[in-house]
Write a protein that holds these residues in place. Structure first.
Motif, PDB file in Angstrom:
ATOM      1  N   VAL A  10       0.826  -1.201   0.000  1.00 52.83           N
ATOM      2  CA  VAL A  10       0.000   0.000   0.000  1.00 52.83           C
ATOM      3  C   VAL A  10       0.866   1.259   0.000  1.00 52.83           C
ATOM      4  O   VAL A  10       0.443   2.312  -0.503  1.00 52.83           O
ATOM      5  N   TRP A  11       2.095   1.164   0.524  1.00 49.73           N
ATOM      6  CA  TRP A  11       2.980   2.327   0.544  1.00 49.73           C
ATOM      7  C   TRP A  11       3.483   2.690  -0.852  1.00 49.73           C
ATOM      8  O   TRP A  11       3.892   3.838  -1.078  1.00 49.73           O
ATOM      9  N   GLN A  12       3.462   1.748  -1.771  1.00 49.66           N
ATOM     10  CA  GLN A  12       3.931   2.061  -3.129  1.00 49.66           C
ATOM     11  C   GLN A  12       2.985   3.023  -3.839  1.00 49.66           C
ATOM     12  O   GLN A  12       3.387   3.741  -4.747  1.00 49.66           O
ATOM     13  N   GLY A  13       1.719   3.003  -3.447  1.00 48.02           N
ATOM     14  CA  GLY A  13       0.752   3.943  -4.021  1.00 48.02           C
ATOM     15  C   GLY A  13       0.389   5.056  -3.071  1.00 48.02           C
ATOM     16  O   GLY A  13      -0.711   5.617  -3.176  1.00 48.02           O
ATOM     17  N   TYR A  14       1.288   5.383  -2.156  1.00 45.94           N
ATOM     18  CA  TYR A  14       0.991   6.372  -1.111  1.00 45.94           C
ATOM     19  C   TYR A  14       0.734   7.752  -1.690  1.00 45.94           C
ATOM     20  O   TYR A  14       1.424   8.213  -2.595  1.00 45.94           O
ATOM     21  N   ARG A  15      -0.289   8.392  -1.144  1.00 46.72           N
ATOM     22  CA  ARG A  15      -0.570   9.795  -1.416  1.00 46.72           C
ATOM     23  C   ARG A  15      -0.829  10.488  -0.079  1.00 46.72           C
ATOM     24  O   ARG A  15      -1.415   9.902   0.818  1.00 46.72           O
ATOM     25  N   VAL A  16      -0.399  11.732   0.050  1.00 49.29           N
ATOM     26  CA  VAL A  16      -0.594  12.469   1.295  1.00 49.29           C
ATOM     27  C   VAL A  16      -2.090  12.558   1.577  1.00 49.29           C
ATOM     28  O   VAL A  16      -2.868  12.984   0.716  1.00 49.29           O
ATOM     29  N   PRO A  17      -2.543  12.140   2.761  1.00 52.74           N
ATOM     30  CA  PRO A  17      -3.986  12.092   3.044  1.00 52.74           C
ATOM     31  C   PRO A  17      -4.568  13.480   3.243  1.00 52.74           C
ATOM     32  O   PRO A  17      -3.862  14.453   3.517  1.00 52.74           O
ATOM     33  N   MET A  18      -5.880  13.546   3.151  1.00 48.97           N
ATOM     34  CA  MET A  18      -6.593  14.793   3.386  1.00 48.97           C
ATOM     35  C   MET A  18      -7.357  14.770   4.706  1.00 48.97           C
ATOM     36  O   MET A  18      -7.916  15.780   5.103  1.00 48.97           O
ATOM     37  N   GLU A  19      -7.391  13.607   5.381  1.00 47.22           N
ATOM     38  CA  GLU A  19      -8.054  13.490   6.670  1.00 47.22           C
ATOM     39  C   GLU A  19      -7.126  12.783   7.650  1.00 47.22           C
ATOM     40  O   GLU A  19      -6.308  11.949   7.251  1.00 47.22           O
ATOM     41  N   ILE A  20      -7.281  13.106   8.919  1.00 47.84           N
ATOM     42  CA  ILE A  20      -6.493  12.451   9.963  1.00 47.84           C
ATOM     43  C   ILE A  20      -7.066  11.061  10.202  1.00 47.84           C
ATOM     44  O   ILE A  20      -8.279  10.919  10.396  1.00 47.84           O
ATOM     45  N   PRO A  21      -6.249  10.007  10.193  1.00 45.87           N
ATOM     46  CA  PRO A  21      -6.766   8.652  10.440  1.00 45.87           C
ATOM     47  C   PRO A  21      -7.133   8.457  11.905  1.00 45.87           C
ATOM     48  O   PRO A  21      -6.822   9.276  12.768  1.00 45.87           O
ATOM     49  N   MET A  22      -7.803   7.343  12.172  1.00 44.48           N
ATOM     50  CA  MET A  22      -8.208   7.035  13.542  1.00 44.48           C
ATOM     51  C   MET A  22      -7.018   6.715  14.430  1.00 44.48           C
ATOM     52  O   MET A  22      -7.004   7.038  15.611  1.00 44.48           O
ATOM     53  N   GLN A  81      10.785   8.083  -0.276  1.00 46.01           N
ATOM     54  CA  GLN A  81       9.694   8.449  -1.180  1.00 46.01           C
ATOM     55  C   GLN A  81       8.538   9.090  -0.422  1.00 46.01           C
ATOM     56  O   GLN A  81       7.960  10.091  -0.864  1.00 46.01           O
ATOM     57  N   VAL A  82       8.197   8.528   0.734  1.00 46.60           N
ATOM     58  CA  VAL A  82       7.080   9.059   1.513  1.00 46.60           C
ATOM     59  C   VAL A  82       7.402  10.455   2.024  1.00 46.60           C
ATOM     60  O   VAL A  82       6.587  11.388   1.912  1.00 46.60           O
ATOM     61  N   LEU A  83       8.588  10.646   2.615  1.00 42.16           N
ATOM     62  CA  LEU A  83       8.952  11.957   3.152  1.00 42.16           C
ATOM     63  C   LEU A  83       9.061  13.001   2.050  1.00 42.16           C
ATOM     64  O   LEU A  83       8.744  14.183   2.269  1.00 42.16           O
ATOM     65  N   THR A  84       9.505  12.599   0.875  1.00 42.84           N
ATOM     66  CA  THR A  84       9.568  13.538  -0.252  1.00 42.84           C
ATOM     67  C   THR A  84       8.174  14.035  -0.612  1.00 42.84           C
ATOM     68  O   THR A  84       7.958  15.235  -0.838  1.00 42.84           O
ATOM     69  N   GLN A  85       7.203  13.113  -0.663  1.00 40.65           N
ATOM     70  CA  GLN A  85       5.832  13.526  -0.970  1.00 40.65           C
ATOM     71  C   GLN A  85       5.274  14.430   0.126  1.00 40.65           C
ATOM     72  O   GLN A  85       4.555  15.392  -0.155  1.00 40.65           O
ATOM     73  N   VAL A  86       5.596  14.124   1.379  1.00 41.13           N
ATOM     74  CA  VAL A  86       5.131  14.971   2.480  1.00 41.13           C
ATOM     75  C   VAL A  86       5.703  16.379   2.347  1.00 41.13           C
ATOM     76  O   VAL A  86       4.993  17.378   2.533  1.00 41.13           O
TER      77      VAL A  86
END
Length: 654
Positions: free
Chosen positions: A394-406, A640-645
């Motif tokens: 699931v991390w390979q298709g990661y996109r910065v979320p628009m809502e805070i998760p639970m 990759q994740v931190l770059t998108q953030v």
């Protein structure tokens, strides 16, 4: 038929192996005392409590909890014991209620091992009391009975134990409260009550709180005899909270017992299994308003199932051991059967019976583990990024979320009975307590790790946790600060520094420590005053209202007395207004402060950079092995994740 007892009423017990189940709605201490025919407790060794939970014939919970199960084998009690008192008490020094009058009436039930209720009792009429004798199990003419007592004590545990003739009552009460405080410090908090969609604070903040600042939502109270609303096994919806005014917020006029929200979306159902076969597990097969909430509740359900099935197995093995020991003692007590064929036959029979009981318990455990492993195999790949391991696709298709998760995943938990089954350790957001990444060697299960290696791993683990938190929050909703006085964590901090996701560069030296701590303590003060006064619009326009995380490395290096006090203040007051602490420290390095820092360590959830069996579940209190999150070797997923953030944050700041 269940007997509904009132104060003073008794009822015969047809079974000797029983459970006493307690429900109070808030964490309480449950224990038991053994007494002689005159009702006197002969010594502290006759008291079962969280610090000493097991006595011959009974076992109590190891920590404070809203729900308890106390196990009794009345035949295994010493012959000198004529009464067993079940006692309840409010823990002290943790900021909870100080009198039972502030809680719903505690509910206790005596059940068989199959869960069938024998008798139940709701303890009404309590007010200023902080300890109460709930039930008394007593011998009468060779048989056992239960009596509803409900005797409360405003003087707490010390007064209760003194009344039972225990000379060391005050000392024992202090040691019980100390054991409870330590248990709460290492316990994984249970999931809080689920709220209707319109009431969720993570999606609709209270009017008095500024945007991005978390407030405190009063928990729902369950009626006596009903499981807490946060249970993963709830089938019905959650009732509206009791009308209660909040500072700066509107009064809720909803009727407390009326169902006003629509029921949760029905979860996916498992396909019909052939007769005699267990149902095939399905991801999201739990109650909830969304797939995220259903998966969250399903993971907690697996966690509880594993805790309870392991407890049942251990209890059965302990009973088999105790029974074999009693039978062997009986054989050895008769001089005529110590030698010869009669003694050998009796020993063989006792050992065979022991093996049969253990094998039956293991078969039941294996059956439950097989089902849980099958469920884990389908749930793990379906988890969203906030809940998923770093090697999940699931991390390979990661996109910065628009809502805070639970919630967010902080690692994995496992028990010795099933090393192949790992339960995700999910912690609700926003964090209710800070984190302590222990860089010391105390309790480490890895004997090969030296001090320098543990410090390096601890800092890497902190960076991994911080990256996960940054990844699951929307842009601009989470900020990370770092205090690294000597620069010893520079290498581990490179992913955060190079990606540009830090709010400010890592603070170094005593001046840097003082600057960061002063700014964050001022933020806490300002937001607290705004929330309490209902004046969120009066906050300074430049104040960052996002959740703040402070990573502290190398404590107490670079900290003077003022900085230590500020750090303690942030740990105590920060989480309620969105300032969270992550300590990377070895407690031994701060030993010079003595007990002054004990409240600091207890206020933080201790995690380790290597596997360690130090965490406890909120139901049984097992010692769970915690495994920290690991990024696969050679993987670029963190970069990759931190770059998108960082890209999303720059776009949001424009």
């Amino acid at each position: 038929m269940t007997a509904e007892l009132v104060r003073g009423q008794n009822h015969p017990l047809s079974q000797v192996r029983l459970e006493v189940r307690v429900s109070a709605g808030k964490p309480i201490v449950a224990g038991a005392t053994l007494s002689d025919a005159q009702g006197k407790v002969c010594g502290i060794e006759w008291v079962a409590h969280p610090g000493a939970p097991t006595l011959p014939g009974l076992e109590v919970s190891k920590q404070a909890a809203a729900d308890h199960r106390l196990a009794f084998d009345l035949d295994a009690l010493p012959e000198s014991v004529h009464r067993v008192n079940v006692l309840l008490a409010l823990p002290t020094g943790i900021g909870g209620p100080v009198r039972f009058g502030a809680l719903d009436a505690p509910f206790v039930a005596v059940t068989g091992l199959d869960g069938s209720e024998v008798a139940r009792y709701t303890i009404t009429g309590l007010d200023s009391e902080s300890a109460v004798i709930a039930l008394e199990l007593y011998r009468r003419q060779g048989a056992w009975k239960v009596r509803a007592v409900g005797q409360g004590y405003a003087g707490g545990l010390a007064a209760l134990l003194t009344d039972q003739g225990l000379p060391e009552a005050g000392q024992l009460a202090g040691s019980i409260n100390e054991a409870v405080a330590q248990g709460l410090a290492r316990s994984v908090a249970p999931p809080p009550p689920r709220l209707p969609e319109s009431d969720r604070s993570r999606q609709a903040p209270a009017p008095a709180a500024p945007q991005g600042v978390s407030g405190t939502v009063p928990p729902h109270q369950s009626p006596p005899g009903v499981p807490p609303q946060g249970s993963p096994y709830d089938i019905t919806g959650t009732p509206d909270p009791v009308p209660q005014p909040a500072p700066g917020g509107p009064v809720n006029y909803n009727h407390p017992g009326r169902q006003s929200a629509a029921p949760p979306t029905p979860p996916p159902t498992a396909p019909q299994a052939p007769p005699g076969q267990p149902a095939q597990p399905v991801a999201g097969d739990a109650t909830g308003w969304s797939m995220e909430e259903r998966l969250y509740n399903q993971v907690w359900g697996m966690f509880e199932d594993l805790a309870r099935t392991a407890a049942a197995y251990r209890s059965a093995v302990d009973f088999a051991d105790s029974r074999m020991e009693q039978e062997l003692d009986k054989v050895l007590s008769d001089p005529r059967s110590r030698v010869g064929g009669q003694g050998d036959a009796a020993r063989d029979a006792a050992q065979a019976k022991h093996a049969q009981l253990v094998n039956q318990a293991r078969a039941a455990l294996d059956r439950d583990l097989t089902q849980l492993i099958a469920e884990s195999d389908v749930v793990e790949p379906a988890l969203p990024p906030a809940f998923a391991r770093w090697d999940n696709p699931v991390w390979q298709g990661y996109r910065v979320p628009m809502e805070i998760p639970m919630a967010v995943r902080l690692g994995d938990l496992q028990l010795p009975e099933s090393e192949s089954l790992r339960i995700p350790m999910l912690v609700r957001l926003p964090l209710e307590r800070g984190l302590w990444i222990d860089s010391g060697r105390s309790g480490s299960l890895d004997p090969l790790a030296d001090s320098d290696e543990l410090r390096r791993l601890a800092m890497e683990t902190a960076v991994t946790h911080a990256a996960r938190l940054l990844a699951v929050y929307p842009p601009g909703e989470f900020a990370v600060h770092v205090i690294d006085p000597a620069g010893s964590g520079a290498t581990a901090l490179e992913p955060l520094v190079q990606s540009g996701v830090l709010a400010t560069p890592p603070a170094a030296g005593a001046a840097g420590v003082a600057d960061v701590l002063t700014r964050l303590t001022q933020r806490v003060d300002l937001v607290q005053m705004a929330v309490r006064g209902g004046a969120s619009d009066s906050l300074p326009p430049g104040l960052d209202t996002a959740e703040q995380l402070l990573i502290v490395n190398d404590f107490p290096h670079g900290f003077d007395d003022r900085a230590v006090n500020q750090l303690r203040y942030l740990a105590d007051e920060g989480p309620a207004v969105g300032v969270h602490l992550m300590m990377v420290a070895d407690r031994e390095d701060a030993a010079a402060y003595g007990p002054l820092l004990d409240p600091l360590w207890r206020s933080l959830l201790r995690l380790t950079p290597v596997p360690d069996d130090h965490l406890a579940d909120p139901w049984v209190g097992h010692a769970w092995t915690y495994e920290p999150p690991r990024v696969p070797r050679g993987s670029q997923v963190l970069h990759q994740v931190l770059t998108q953030v960082a890209v999303a944050r720059r776009s949001w700041d424009r």
